[in-house]
Motif scaffolding. Structure first.
Motif, short mmCIF file in Angstrom:
data_model
loop_
_atom_site.label_atom_id
_atom_site.label_comp_id
_atom_site.label_asym_id
_atom_site.label_seq_id
_atom_site.Cartn_x
_atom_site.Cartn_y
_atom_site.Cartn_z
N ARG A 117 -21.47 15.19 -34.27
CA ARG A 117 -20.48 14.75 -35.26
C ARG A 117 -21.05 14.69 -36.67
NH1 ARG A 117 -16.31 15.86 -31.98
NH2 ARG A 117 -16.09 14.39 -30.24
N GLY A 118 -22.37 14.73 -36.80
CA GLY A 118 -23.02 14.57 -38.10
C GLY A 118 -23.64 13.20 -38.25
N ASN A 119 -24.57 13.09 -39.19
CA ASN A 119 -25.26 11.82 -39.44
C ASN A 119 -25.95 11.27 -38.21
OD1 ASN A 119 -24.45 11.69 -42.22
ND2 ASN A 119 -22.42 11.05 -41.52
N GLY A 120 -26.41 12.16 -37.35
CA GLY A 120 -27.14 11.73 -36.16
C GLY A 120 -26.28 11.23 -35.01
N VAL A 121 -24.97 11.39 -35.11
CA VAL A 121 -24.07 10.91 -34.06
C VAL A 121 -23.80 12.05 -33.06
CG1 VAL A 121 -21.77 10.03 -33.52
CG2 VAL A 121 -22.99 9.24 -35.57
N ARG A 148 -31.91 20.37 -36.56
CA ARG A 148 -31.74 19.24 -37.46
C ARG A 148 -30.46 19.40 -38.29
NH1 ARG A 148 -35.51 15.77 -40.19
NH2 ARG A 148 -37.22 17.02 -39.32
N TYR A 155 -27.59 18.27 -36.27
CA TYR A 155 -27.74 16.84 -36.03
C TYR A 155 -27.30 16.04 -37.26
CZ TYR A 155 -30.18 12.50 -34.63
OH TYR A 155 -30.49 11.21 -34.30
N VAL A 156 -27.63 16.55 -38.43
CA VAL A 156 -27.31 15.84 -39.68
C VAL A 156 -25.90 16.15 -40.17
CG1 VAL A 156 -27.92 15.60 -42.12
CG2 VAL A 156 -29.72 15.66 -40.38
N ASN A 157 -25.53 17.44 -40.11
CA ASN A 157 -24.27 17.88 -40.73
C ASN A 157 -23.11 18.02 -39.75
OD1 ASN A 157 -25.59 18.17 -43.29
ND2 ASN A 157 -26.44 20.11 -42.56
N GLU A 201 -33.95 11.73 -31.66
CA GLU A 201 -34.63 10.72 -32.48
C GLU A 201 -36.15 10.83 -32.32
OE1 GLU A 201 -33.13 6.94 -31.41
OE2 GLU A 201 -31.08 7.32 -32.13
#
Length: 337
Positions: free
Chosen positions: A11-15, A45, A48-50, A319
């Motif tokens: 989903r972005g932001n590590g979610v 990454r 994972y982030v975007n 993580e």
């Protein structure tokens, strides 16, 4: 009934959340694999982030559970999936440079559903069968760890045929891949220097018999004067330090995507006759030789894997991987049937 299962949604932001997903049946020339393992890559990454609209994962291995019309691979065949869905007919593909295809149909896990889900669809041309004795986690080593690294070594040999020492900038999975492939290619006593900002990664690299240096210690880097340097970090500062430390006739091979490189052409290239090359992934036709090497050196190559997790622990696995205190992290599942 079409195969279905639970897939991770980035989903972005590590979610990372999980939801049901239905896969279509394989079409002409396609195979449906039940995924057995998918290794986490530094380029993940970005998803994972975007966030990502598709299921990521591009270092996959599994077993064929269905084959579309026009295929020759038998159901039950185990294998790994080549990232780039190359066309097979363009100028690059006709000379074997499938990593430089002019008409790719896609990149698995980057714009088509990838290996973090329970199934994966791929063209038969992108599937490489592996020996049944190789566990799925180790089969993923044929891809980025062995394939990308081995290709970079071959690129270096195009411009330097008397390599006596190398420097690897970055002790992540690709850097470790360069270490093990260089050990196999050049011998146990071959001088290898590895630099990284992470103390944990430097210590782990040393367990492979290399000399590890702090990436911020430019004075130490200049003393080694390697014949070839490989940047797997993607950091501009690492590239600058690497080319400054090269011996005459040295070569810098840029393997990691990321930041840039500034050159004084007279000082950095012409006078010392140095070269700078890019190295993108690897050629599909390099896989048979790497498969042979994996069978012969499973203990050495397998040591690059430091952690394995089931799919349910994917958020924790990311993580840990992004903390910089792991080698290769692999998501392993029992393939669906």
């Amino acid at each position: 009934m079409p195969p279905h299962g639970v897939v991770p949604r980035f989903r972005g932001n590590g979610v990372i959340e999980f939801e049901p997903h239905t896969y279509r049946d394989p079409g002409d020339g396609e195979l449906l694999l039940a995924v057995g393992a998918n290794a986490i890559c530094g380029t993940d990454r970005g998803e994972y982030v975007n966030g990502s609209p598709i299921v990521p994962g591009h270092e996959s291995a599994g077993v064929v559970v269905a084959a579309g019309p026009g295929t020759g691979v038998q159901v039950g065949t185990r294998g790994a999936v080549y990232l780039m869905d190359f066309c097979g007919d363009c100028r690059s593909c006709r000379v074997g440079a499938t990593n430089q295809c002019f008409a790719k149909r896609g990149d698995v896990g980057q714009n088509t559903d990838g290996g973090y889900g329970p199934y994966l669809l791929t063209h038969e041309t992108n599937f490489f069968a592996v020996d049944d004795s190789i566990p799925f986690a180790e089969a993923t080593m044929l891809l980025d760890v062995m394939g990308t690294s081995g290709h970079a070594l071959r690129r270096a040999e195009l411009v330097r045929d008397d390599i006596r020492s190398i420097h690897v900038a970055g002790a992540g999975p690709i850097g470790l891949g360069l270490v093990v492939m260089a050990r196999i290619r050049y011998g146990v006593d071959f001088p290898i220097f590895v630099s990284d900002v992470s103390p944990w990664r430097r210590r782990f690299a040393e367990s492979f018999g290399v000399t590890a240096l702090d990436a911020d210690d430019e004075a130490a880097l200049k003393k080694i004067a390697p014949d070839v340097a490989f940047d797997s970090s993607g950091r501009g500062s690492a590239r600058q330090a690497a080319i400054s430390a090269l011996s005459k006739r040295g070569a810098l091979i840029c393997v990691g995507h990321g930041e840039g490189l500034t050159l004084n052409v007279s000082r950095d290239l012409i006078s010392p006759e140095r070269a700078v090359l890019g190295s993108e992934y690897f050629r599909y036709d390099e896989m048979p030789d790497n498969h042979r090497l994996l069978l012969e050196h499973r203990d050495l190559i397998g040591r690059v894997i430091t952690h394995t997790f089931p799919p349910s622990e994917l958020p924790h696995a990311f993580e840990l991987f992004l903390s910089g205190q792991t080698g290769k992290v692999v998501i392993v599942r029992e393939p669906a049937t």
